[in-house]
Every structure is written in C-alpha cells, then in structure tokens.
Design an enzyme around this catalytic site. Structure first.
Site, PDB file in Angstrom:
ATOM      1  CG  ASP A  10     -19.122 -16.565 -15.861  1.00 47.94           C
ATOM      2  OD1 ASP A  10     -18.250 -16.247 -15.025  1.00 47.94           O
ATOM      3  OD2 ASP A  10     -20.325 -16.717 -15.554  1.00 47.94           O
ATOM      4  CG  ASP A  15     -16.359 -13.545 -14.092  1.00 47.82           C
ATOM      5  OD1 ASP A  15     -16.166 -14.755 -14.173  1.00 47.82           O
ATOM      6  OD2 ASP A  15     -17.483 -13.058 -13.821  1.00 47.82           O
ATOM      7  CB  VAL A 123     -14.171 -17.294 -11.167  1.00 50.12           C
ATOM      8  CG1 VAL A 123     -13.059 -17.501 -10.151  1.00 50.12           C
ATOM      9  CG2 VAL A 123     -13.643 -16.580 -12.403  1.00 50.12           C
ATOM     10  CG  HIS A 241     -19.844 -13.652  -5.945  1.00 45.87           C
ATOM     11  ND1 HIS A 241     -20.444 -13.932  -4.754  1.00 45.87           N
ATOM     12  CD2 HIS A 241     -20.781 -12.995  -6.689  1.00 45.87           C
ATOM     13  CE1 HIS A 241     -21.695 -13.491  -4.755  1.00 45.87           C
ATOM     14  NE2 HIS A 241     -21.925 -12.915  -5.920  1.00 45.87           N
ATOM     15  CG  ASP A 242     -16.027 -14.644 -10.155  1.00 45.52           C
ATOM     16  OD1 ASP A 242     -16.634 -15.445  -9.422  1.00 45.52           O
ATOM     17  OD2 ASP A 242     -16.408 -14.349 -11.307  1.00 45.52           O
TER      18      ASP A 242
HETATM   19  C1  BDR Z   1     -20.964 -16.301  -9.543  1.00 49.39           C
HETATM   20  O1  BDR Z   1     -21.927 -16.213 -10.590  1.00 49.39           O
HETATM   21  C2  BDR Z   1     -21.578 -15.219 -11.506  1.00 49.39           C
HETATM   22  O2  BDR Z   1     -22.673 -14.414 -11.772  1.00 49.39           O
HETATM   23  C3  BDR Z   1     -20.451 -14.428 -10.887  1.00 49.39           C
HETATM   24  O3  BDR Z   1     -19.544 -14.001 -11.888  1.00 49.39           O
HETATM   25  C4  BDR Z   1     -19.809 -15.407  -9.935  1.00 49.39           C
HETATM   26  O4  BDR Z   1     -18.819 -16.166 -10.572  1.00 49.39           O
HETATM   27  C5  BDR Z   1     -21.635 -15.927  -8.237  1.00 49.39           C
HETATM   28  O5  BDR Z   1     -22.697 -16.774  -7.979  1.00 49.39           O
HETATM   29 CA    CA Z   2     -17.993 -15.536 -12.737  1.00 47.19          CA
END
Ligand code: BDR
Ligand code: CA
Length: 312
Positions: A10, A15, A123, A241-242
């Site tokens: 997304d 990402d 992700v 994160h991703d």
């Molecule tokens: C996740 O939420 C999204 O905002 C980021 O892309 C990540 O996948 C983190 O909580």
């Molecule tokens: Ca994401």
C-alpha cells in the site's frame, strides 16, 4: 537461483523502500507487485509503486487490487499517517502503466501456475491476500511462506494495541493468520527496534544511487513526522517497517522470532484489529506464527546501504 517473491503493498514510503530492496537484491526475483487500499487510496498506492520502479529503472508488473476492506468501510485516516506518507510520493510521475488484470485474479492465476516456490510478502492491509484465499483456497498449497509486516504485542500504532495494517482490515487478517501455511510476522515489536537515523540517511545520500537517494529523502520525511507526531524509541530516527520484512527473507537473522499462536480480534470496542499473541508455552492453541520480538538494527541498516547502493 534467486528466491521468487511477490510484494503486496500500500505504497507508502516504507513500502517504497521494501520494493526497492526486493527489486535490487540479486538474491530475490520480484515476480510482481500487487497494490491494496491502506496508507492511501489504492489508485495512489498503484501510482506510487509505478513511480518507485520507474525511479530505479526496473520493470516489474504492477497489479491494482482491492479498494476497500473485505467487509468494512474505509477507515478514517490519521493525521500522522498523512504526515508520514502523504498521498503521492515525492518522485516523478510514473511513465509505466499498471497491468489490466485485477491483483486478486493475478495472485490466484500466478500461484496456481507456480511450482510452489514464490514467497508472498504482504506489507499492507491483508485484503488482497484474504480475497484470493477465499476465492481460490487451493492456492494455499502453492504458497510456501507468507512473510507479513503487521501486528503488535507490546504497543500499537493505530490504537493503543492495534497496528495499522491489521487494524485496517481485521477480518482479512484473521483469514490469513488462520490459513494454515507457514507465516512469519514482522510486527511493530521488531520494526520499532530497527530504526534508521538521520546519520544513516546522510550515508545513503553519499552512496548516490537513485535508490539510496530516494530512500534518504523518504526516510528523512518519516523521521520529521515521527518526531512530531509519533516519537520512536529515540528522536532523529524512525522505523521503516516494510523494509524489515524483505530483509528478513534475505537474512532471517535480522529478526528474532518466537513460534506462538496469533489470532486477530475483530470486534472489541477497545481491541478491534489487535493481534492476540499467546506466548504461553505448551498451553493454549497450537502455534501458527513465527512472531518477531526483536530486530538487529545494525544489520538492518547495513543491509539497506548494501542493497540500495546497487543499480538496476
Ligand atoms: C504499517 O502501516 C503502514 O503505514 C506502513 O506502510 C506499514 O506497512 C506499519 O504499521
Ligand atoms: Ca505498508
């Protein structure tokens, strides 16, 4: 032979980094990317994904997927999310185009035709993946592993307990978590311990490749937004994160996992969208998820520098 992967995204700035890592890593063969409603509306996620691939000069097919959660309206967007990602990434408009086929149909067709050797890496919210499983459960035996960025045990980011990807579409997450296939979950517990700092971004700028420079720009924006709205474990640094989920495929040692039972709460007024993690040993339900509780920040940042320093 490189490991085949499909990223379900997304896109979103983190990402974007995950996509660049997967596209530029010689150990991975990025078969395609599917987009899903989440950080922003799905058509922006698609445009962002195309922008990322154009920016680093790779051709990877992009399929647009679900525009809404499985059985809920679109959730309201938090101000912090807008500050972290915006709708459109700050990259030149895409010149390549999305594929005509719907992401869910493509996932089903691709897995059924595969040799069972494509790791699925969602992700974003799990809407596309759950829709594909619901429509064609026979794909499951062709999915060797699902490596998901999502969930939280210690602390959430969208509510006190819930992480954004799971919270956006808890019904979908519940289907995926209970699908019976091997799952590695890379939750906030791990990603919040693998921060990328302003100093790291300065190093990425000096590397000078399109991917490293784009990452520096996006992560600096993330750090500003985290410092202002959602402080990480230290200031001047933020989770990406991703990207950690992709690194966990390349080097499983970048995260520390426990094999536990995880389910998803779909209705509690305080707990909706929470990953309920059962760490009791030998009691409760049988483990279904390798849940990451920690990450090796130095290793993660070194991997980013090494891979983003490559060109297509
Ligand atoms: C996740 O939420 C999204 O905002 C980021 O892309 C990540 O996948 C983190 O909580
Ligand atoms: Ca994401």
């Amino acid at each position: 032979m490189p490991q085949k992967v499909i990223l379900d995204v997304d896109t979103g700035s983190d990402d974007a980094v995950a996509l660049m890592l997967a596209a530029l890593s010689p150990e991975l063969d990025l078969v395609g990317a599917t987009t899903v409603n989440g950080n922003t509306l799905v058509h922006f996620c698609t445009e962002n994904t195309l922008r990322v691939f154009d920016a680093i000069g790779v051709q990877v097919p992009v399929y647009e997927g679900m525009a809404l959660p499985l059985s809920r309206p679109n959730p309201p967007r938090a101000a912090s999310s807008h500050a972290i990602h915006g709708d459109l990434l700050d990259l030149p408009p895409a010149t390549s185009r999305k594929q005509p086929q719907h992401a869910v149909d493509w996932l089903i067709e691709t897995y059924l035709a595969s040799a069972g050797d494509i790791i699925l890496v969602p992700v974003g919210p799990l809407t596309n993946v759950a829709a594909a499983i619901r429509q064609a459960p026979q794909i499951l035996e062709k999915i060797p592993e699902i490596v998901i960025m999502g969930g939280a045990h210690e602390v959430g980011n969208r509510t006190a307990l819930a992480e954004f990807n799971i919270w956006c579409d808890p019904e979908a997450a519940r289907i995926v978590m209970n699908c019976g296939r091997p799952i590695r979950l890379v939750p906030l517990d791990a990603t919040s311990r693998a921060l990328v700092s302003l100093e790291d971004c300065a190093r990425f700028r000096r590397i000078g490749t399109p991917a490293a420079i784009a990452t520096a720009v996006m992560v600096e924006q993330r750090i500003r937004a985290y410092d202002a709205h959602q402080p990480a474990r230290r200031t001047g640094a933020a989770p990406v994160h991703d990207a950690l989920a992709v690194c966990a495929i390349l080097d499983p040692g970048v995260i520390t996992t426990h094999f536990i039972h995880v389910d998803v709460e779909v209705q509690g007024p305080l707990t909706d969208g929470t990953t309920v993690c059962d760490f009791r040993r030998g009691r409760g339900r049988a483990p279904n998820v390798h849940f990451a509780v920690d990450a090796d920040e130095a290793k993660f940042v070194a991997m980013l520098g090494a891979i983003l320093g490559r060109t297509a």
